[in-house]
Design an enzyme around this catalytic site. Structure first.
Site, PDB file in Angstrom:
ATOM      1  N   PRO A  86      35.646   8.646   2.327  1.00  0.00           N
ATOM      2  CA  PRO A  86      34.561   9.505   2.805  1.00  0.00           C
ATOM      3  C   PRO A  86      33.523   9.041   3.972  1.00  0.00           C
ATOM      4  O   PRO A  86      33.115   8.007   3.457  1.00  0.00           O
ATOM      5  CB  PRO A  86      33.989  10.126   1.576  1.00  0.00           C
ATOM      6  N   CYS A  87      33.586   9.941   4.965  1.00  0.00           N
ATOM      7  CA  CYS A  87      32.271   9.353   5.884  1.00  0.00           C
ATOM      8  C   CYS A  87      30.922   9.842   5.741  1.00  0.00           C
ATOM      9  O   CYS A  87      30.103   9.198   6.388  1.00  0.00           O
ATOM     10  CB  CYS A  87      32.681   9.650   7.245  1.00  0.00           C
TER      11      CYS A  87
END
Length: 194
Positions: A86-87
């Site tokens: 996840p960014c």
């Protein structure tokens, strides 16, 4: 190349999966949290497996860090642990909380690699992770993978520089076991149209 196996975490709908397949890797497992993305991923990987006459790989749906979804120890001996974790912890559009963001899975991914001991690790994230404010975080990741016996490096790559007509900068971590590190080189840019 038939011996190149991969476990892919945070696999999404299969964009990275396609690239891995084209590079010769075959999935032993792909893990995705979102059920709609996992359905698309299942269709994509099933189609890819059929093109080479192989059975479709296992798709695990759920939180990648949940031991009831999968256990890294069950996949020792794979060639590659890959993922697009996840960014939001590093995104310029977000709050950039880094390690204090509950969605940060980099540290977890590195520890999963330590439990699996693949030949290589490939993790990608947004450009924001390359910012100076995360220098200590990046160094902590490099230090930990070194403790696990890997040689690693970070690089910012632009999809458009590698034949993909898309603006998609990604910050990539490549970690290789010592015996494989001398054989790796970052790819040279090959812009679209060449």
């Amino acid at each position: 190349m038939a011996d190149l196996s991969v476990v892919e975490i945070c696999a999404g709908a299969g964009g990275q999966s396609l690239g891995l397949h084209l590079a010769g890797f075959r999935h032993r497992l792909a893990v995705e949290l979102d059920t709609d993305a996992a359905d698309t991923l299942r269709r994509n990987l099933t189609r890819l497996a059929k093109t080479v006459g192989e059975p479709p790989p296992e798709i695990a749906v759920g939180d990648v860090a949940d031991e009831t979804v999968w256990r890294p120890e069950e996949y020792t001996g794979v060639s590659l642990l890959a993922g697009g974790v996840p960014c939001p912890p590093f995104s310029i559009a977000g709050q950039q909380k880094g390690a204090t963001d509950e969605r940060d899975l980099f540290a977890w991914s590195v520890e999963a690699a330590g439990r699996m001991m693949p030949d290589a690790v490939l993790l990608e994230n947004v450009r924001g992770l390359s910012m100076p404010r995360f220098a200590g975080y990046r160094q902590a990741v490099l230090d930990r993978v070194a403790e696990l016996g890997y040689r690693a490096d970070w690089r910012l790559l632009e999809a458009k520089d590698y034949g993909v007509p898309q603006l998609r900068p990604r910050f990539i971590l490549v970690a290789l076991r010592e015996e494989f590190a001398p054989y790796f080189a970052w790819p040279e840019p090959t812009p679209t149209g060449q």
